[in-house]
Design a protein around this motif. Structure first.
Motif, mmCIF file in Angstrom:
data_model
loop_
_atom_site.group_PDB
_atom_site.id
_atom_site.type_symbol
_atom_site.label_atom_id
_atom_site.label_comp_id
_atom_site.label_asym_id
_atom_site.label_seq_id
_atom_site.Cartn_x
_atom_site.Cartn_y
_atom_site.Cartn_z
ATOM 1 N N MET A 1 0.842 -1.191 0.000
ATOM 2 C CA MET A 1 0.000 0.000 0.000
ATOM 3 C C MET A 1 0.882 1.248 0.000
ATOM 4 S SD MET A 1 -3.037 1.006 2.699
ATOM 5 C CE MET A 1 -2.018 0.489 4.087
ATOM 6 N N ILE A 2 0.548 2.189 -0.866
ATOM 7 C CA ILE A 2 1.301 3.436 -0.946
ATOM 8 C C ILE A 2 0.682 4.465 -0.003
ATOM 9 C CG2 ILE A 2 2.064 5.293 -2.470
ATOM 10 C CD1 ILE A 2 1.672 3.195 -4.776
ATOM 11 N N ILE A 3 1.528 5.050 0.815
ATOM 12 C CA ILE A 3 1.060 6.005 1.814
ATOM 13 C C ILE A 3 1.691 7.366 1.573
ATOM 14 C CG2 ILE A 3 0.935 6.555 4.285
ATOM 15 C CD1 ILE A 3 -0.694 4.114 3.473
ATOM 16 N N ASP A 4 0.866 8.397 1.602
ATOM 17 C CA ASP A 4 1.354 9.774 1.584
ATOM 18 C C ASP A 4 1.892 10.073 2.976
ATOM 19 O OD1 ASP A 4 1.566 12.500 1.873
ATOM 20 O OD2 ASP A 4 -0.570 12.887 1.661
ATOM 21 N N LYS A 5 3.208 10.147 3.095
ATOM 22 C CA LYS A 5 3.856 10.301 4.397
ATOM 23 C C LYS A 5 3.426 11.577 5.121
ATOM 24 C CE LYS A 5 7.193 9.908 7.586
ATOM 25 N NZ LYS A 5 7.018 11.175 8.310
ATOM 26 N N ASN A 6 3.223 12.653 4.391
ATOM 27 C CA ASN A 6 2.909 13.929 5.028
ATOM 28 C C ASN A 6 1.557 13.927 5.733
ATOM 29 O OD1 ASN A 6 4.964 14.201 3.065
ATOM 30 N ND2 ASN A 6 4.774 16.414 3.132
ATOM 31 N N ASN A 7 0.582 13.255 5.118
ATOM 32 C CA ASN A 7 -0.768 13.249 5.686
ATOM 33 C C ASN A 7 -1.187 11.882 6.221
ATOM 34 O OD1 ASN A 7 -1.309 16.025 4.867
ATOM 35 N ND2 ASN A 7 -1.339 15.205 2.777
ATOM 36 N N ILE A 8 -0.318 10.894 6.054
ATOM 37 C CA ILE A 8 -0.613 9.506 6.464
ATOM 38 C C ILE A 8 -1.954 9.068 5.892
ATOM 39 C CG2 ILE A 8 -0.513 7.848 8.361
ATOM 40 C CD1 ILE A 8 1.945 9.588 8.109
ATOM 41 N N THR A 9 -2.052 9.144 4.574
ATOM 42 C CA THR A 9 -3.275 8.713 3.894
ATOM 43 C C THR A 9 -2.920 7.739 2.774
ATOM 44 O OG1 THR A 9 -3.142 10.667 2.462
ATOM 45 C CG2 THR A 9 -4.585 10.805 4.376
ATOM 46 N N PRO A 10 -3.681 6.671 2.616
ATOM 47 C CA PRO A 10 -3.435 5.700 1.549
ATOM 48 C C PRO A 10 -3.622 6.335 0.178
ATOM 49 C CG PRO A 10 -4.856 4.773 3.246
ATOM 50 C CD PRO A 10 -4.781 6.235 3.514
ATOM 51 N N GLN A 11 -2.753 5.922 -0.764
ATOM 52 C CA GLN A 11 -2.815 6.445 -2.120
ATOM 53 C C GLN A 11 -2.874 5.322 -3.157
ATOM 54 O OE1 GLN A 11 -3.157 9.601 -2.860
ATOM 55 N NE2 GLN A 11 -2.892 10.388 -0.779
ATOM 56 N N GLY A 12 -3.458 4.206 -2.756
ATOM 57 C CA GLY A 12 -3.613 3.098 -3.695
ATOM 58 C C GLY A 12 -2.505 2.072 -3.588
ATOM 59 N N ALA A 13 -2.538 1.122 -4.519
ATOM 60 C CA ALA A 13 -1.597 0.003 -4.457
ATOM 61 C C ALA A 13 -0.413 0.163 -5.399
ATOM 62 C CB ALA A 13 -2.331 -1.299 -4.780
ATOM 63 N N ASN A 14 -0.525 1.041 -6.406
ATOM 64 C CA ASN A 14 0.524 1.126 -7.427
ATOM 65 C C ASN A 14 0.998 2.559 -7.646
ATOM 66 O OD1 ASN A 14 0.445 -1.726 -8.240
ATOM 67 N ND2 ASN A 14 -1.593 -1.232 -9.020
ATOM 68 N N ILE A 15 2.282 2.670 -7.919
ATOM 69 C CA ILE A 15 2.858 3.958 -8.297
ATOM 70 C C ILE A 15 2.400 4.298 -9.718
ATOM 71 C CG2 ILE A 15 5.004 5.151 -8.871
ATOM 72 C CD1 ILE A 15 4.758 4.942 -5.943
#
Length: 207
Positions: free
Chosen positions: A1-15
């Protein structure tokens, strides 16, 4: 799972390209987290992203950019998420990559010899080395049976060489490779010694 580190929010499974571009614009670091995210008593995600998870995210961004032949986007991403004191080193790596690309292009652009352009890709140079080895063995033998060598130029035209002329041609190919390699190494040394962005901008590959 890809996480936006700044807001700690999931951003989906793939870059994806759009995700990388969004990260650059918003200066958000992407991490890859293969676990359940922890939450506090208010049911909010806790920022316990590890350095390894951040590194995995950066690696995934790099792999995506390389696979799509968009290396500059990777460096843009690094610059967007890095601290000011880290940016000069990133710019140095970007400049080294640019010099390496120019070097590779020069090495593979061919060599003009006797009004013919010959390919100088790595496999072409290996073929030339092989032909020179056979020629030298023949010259040293009693048979001395090779009177001419046929080589193909970049336009698929057959070019006839005498043994001595082919050796001269092979020597020029080796010198051509050496000069380009030395030039690239000298520029990379200047990059290492650069103290500012302006120093780096002054380093260019001149034809």
């Amino acid at each position: 799972m890809i996480i936006d580190k700044n807001n700690i929010t999931p951003q989906g499974a793939n870059i994806s390209l759009s995700l990388i571009q969004w990260s650059i614009e918003s200066r958000n670091t992407l991490s890859i987290v293969n676990r359940e995210l922890n939450k506090d008593e208010n049911d909010e995600y806790i920022d316990d992203i590890t350095p390894q998870e951040i590194e995995n995210g950066t690696k995934a961004v790099k792999e995506h950019c390389l696979a799509n032949k968009n290396e500059n986007l990777y460096f843009e991403y690094l610059l967007a998420i890095s601290q000011e004191d880290e940016k000069l080193n990133i710019l140095k790596e970007k400049k080294k990559y640019e010099i390496q690309t120019k070097r590779d292009e020069a090495l593979e652009s061919g060599l003009i010899y006797n009004e013919h352009t010959f390919q100088t890709r790595e496999k072409d140079k290996q073929n030339i080395i092989g032909a020179v080895t056979n020629l030298m063995l023949d010259i040293q033998s009693e048979a001395n049976s090779i009177s001419e060598i046929i080589w193909i130029d970049i336009n698929d035209e057959k070019v006839t060489f005498t043994p001595q002329d082919f050796l001269k041609f092979a020597s020029m190919v080796a010198y051509h490779t050496q000069e380009i390699t030395f030039k690239a190494n000298a520029l990379k040394e200047r990059i290492e010694q650069a103290k500012s962005k302006q120093d780096l901008e002054a380093i260019v590959w001149e034809e």
